[in-house]
Motif scaffolding. Sequence first.
Motif, PDB file in Angstrom:
ATOM      1  N   UNK A  38       1.318  -1.469   0.177  1.00  0.00           N
ATOM      2  CA  UNK A  38      -0.284   0.110  -0.203  1.00  0.00           C
ATOM      3  C   UNK A  38       0.786   1.126   0.224  1.00  0.00           C
ATOM      4  N   UNK A  39       1.946   1.150  -1.071  1.00  0.00           N
ATOM      5  CA  UNK A  39       2.799   2.615  -1.172  1.00  0.00           C
ATOM      6  C   UNK A  39       2.310   3.606  -2.105  1.00  0.00           C
ATOM      7  N   UNK A  47       0.043   5.445  -5.072  1.00  0.00           N
ATOM      8  CA  UNK A  47      -1.509   6.256  -5.012  1.00  0.00           C
ATOM      9  C   UNK A  47      -2.168   5.133  -6.166  1.00  0.00           C
ATOM     10  N   UNK A  48      -3.195   5.109  -6.787  1.00  0.00           N
ATOM     11  CA  UNK A  48      -3.647   4.248  -7.546  1.00  0.00           C
ATOM     12  C   UNK A  48      -3.719   5.374  -9.131  1.00  0.00           C
ATOM     13  N   UNK A  49      -3.682   6.250  -9.165  1.00  0.00           N
ATOM     14  CA  UNK A  49      -3.517   7.493 -10.410  1.00  0.00           C
ATOM     15  C   UNK A  49      -2.003   7.615 -10.220  1.00  0.00           C
ATOM     16  N   UNK A  50      -1.269   7.160 -10.126  1.00  0.00           N
ATOM     17  CA  UNK A  50       0.077   7.202 -10.553  1.00  0.00           C
ATOM     18  C   UNK A  50       0.136   7.413 -11.630  1.00  0.00           C
ATOM     19  N   UNK A  51       1.204   7.673 -12.081  1.00  0.00           N
ATOM     20  CA  UNK A  51       1.069   8.404 -13.943  1.00  0.00           C
ATOM     21  C   UNK A  51       1.830   7.338 -14.590  1.00  0.00           C
ATOM     22  N   UNK A  52       1.265   6.811 -15.597  1.00  0.00           N
ATOM     23  CA  UNK A  52       2.380   6.138 -16.421  1.00  0.00           C
ATOM     24  C   UNK A  52       2.990   6.229 -16.893  1.00  0.00           C
ATOM     25  N   UNK A  53       4.477   5.306 -17.036  1.00  0.00           N
ATOM     26  CA  UNK A  53       5.623   6.004 -18.348  1.00  0.00           C
ATOM     27  C   UNK A  53       5.871   7.688 -17.729  1.00  0.00           C
ATOM     28  N   UNK A  54       6.383   7.821 -16.421  1.00  0.00           N
ATOM     29  CA  UNK A  54       7.170   8.951 -15.560  1.00  0.00           C
ATOM     30  C   UNK A  54       7.896   8.535 -14.424  1.00  0.00           C
ATOM     31  N   UNK A  55       8.940   8.731 -14.516  1.00  0.00           N
ATOM     32  CA  UNK A  55      10.783   8.717 -14.094  1.00  0.00           C
ATOM     33  C   UNK A  55       9.588   8.919 -12.542  1.00  0.00           C
ATOM     34  N   UNK A  66      10.157   9.418  -8.177  1.00  0.00           N
ATOM     35  CA  UNK A  66      10.401   8.930  -7.312  1.00  0.00           C
ATOM     36  C   UNK A  66      10.024   7.961  -6.112  1.00  0.00           C
ATOM     37  N   UNK A  67       8.676   8.266  -6.117  1.00  0.00           N
ATOM     38  CA  UNK A  67       7.552   6.970  -5.271  1.00  0.00           C
ATOM     39  C   UNK A  67       7.511   5.913  -5.799  1.00  0.00           C
ATOM     40  N   UNK A  68       7.618   5.630  -7.258  1.00  0.00           N
ATOM     41  CA  UNK A  68       8.139   4.515  -7.512  1.00  0.00           C
ATOM     42  C   UNK A  68       8.779   3.802  -7.232  1.00  0.00           C
ATOM     43  N   UNK A  69       9.851   4.451  -7.273  1.00  0.00           N
ATOM     44  CA  UNK A  69      11.357   3.316  -7.151  1.00  0.00           C
ATOM     45  C   UNK A  69      11.547   2.862  -5.994  1.00  0.00           C
TER      46      UNK A  69
END
Length: 337
Positions: A79-80, A82-90, A92-95
């Motif tokens: 659960x780290x 948000x559901x609307x995290x943008x696709x195809x963008x660098x 840091x949250x996703x990293x």
Amino acid sequence: MKPILGITMGDAAGVGPEIIIKALTDTHIYDIARPIVFGDKKIMERAIGLLHSKLTCNSVQNPQQGYFRYGTIDIVDLDNLPADLPFAKVDARAGKAAYEYIAKAMQFALKQDIHAIVTAPLNKEALNLSGCNYPGHTEILGALSGEKDYSMMLVSGSLKVIHVTTHVALREACDLVKKERVLKVIKLADETLKLMGIEKPRIAVAGLNPHCGEHGLFGTEDELEILPAIKLAQQAGINAIGPMPPDSVFHRAANLGEFDIVVVMYHDQGHIPIKVLGFESGVNVTVGLPIIRTSVDHGTAFPIAGEGIADSKSMTESLILGARMANVKFADFLNKE
């Protein structure tokens, strides 16, 4: 019993969630293994919607709670994101999240609560933006396990390669080709192929320089570092030969079937032939760790992320190979279960 495979979701802005969903629509995976995802339920459900899949997610705290049945994806939900995290963008949250999926899976793998880790791709730029300063999965897993003598193996169809050096500058790679390291990687190749079910591995060792140095005319590393390592491996009972000219050894291994694996000296020496032979179905294996790790042999594919068109062959092959290796390593344990 079937081995439990911990699948890390990778960078959520890339194709990782999508290729996991596609791979887990193959009933064969559930015939050979018990898959469980380490990631974010919201992101996985977004991928399910993107693909118009009928799969559902079952959120659990640990692998023991998994249903392990086709049609329901068990997921350790961190659960780290948000559901609307943008696709195809660098991002840091996703990293940071991608690192945490790996760390959580490693905790269970070291306790043998899962029997292999299978990783979806992460984005190195996003990883480092988050403060996780690693070149990639291999180095993260090495640090988390406390191991330093590990290597990268690539598997694609008729060819397998294992690297003496990987994510370093080419100038530095030449300086790192030392007898002790070459010998270690030859031994890792022998051990890992046996884990894959090859009883008597045939190992070819590629040279570093053109024509393997031509007796010092084009460099001395082949004679002074690589050849002594091969002789020591032979004395230890390992079927290794070389150094062999890099411009012919891959043909002899992949097309003529003379060798089961090629020990390569630097990143591109191994990656180029593997990706020419089978870019979409290659598998990356980290060897020398206390755990089994397989992975897709491609990146996050940002140009097509979110479009639902990513190819999942490499993920499927990674799951199959992870299950095969786990069945060899944990045969007695799984039989007792």
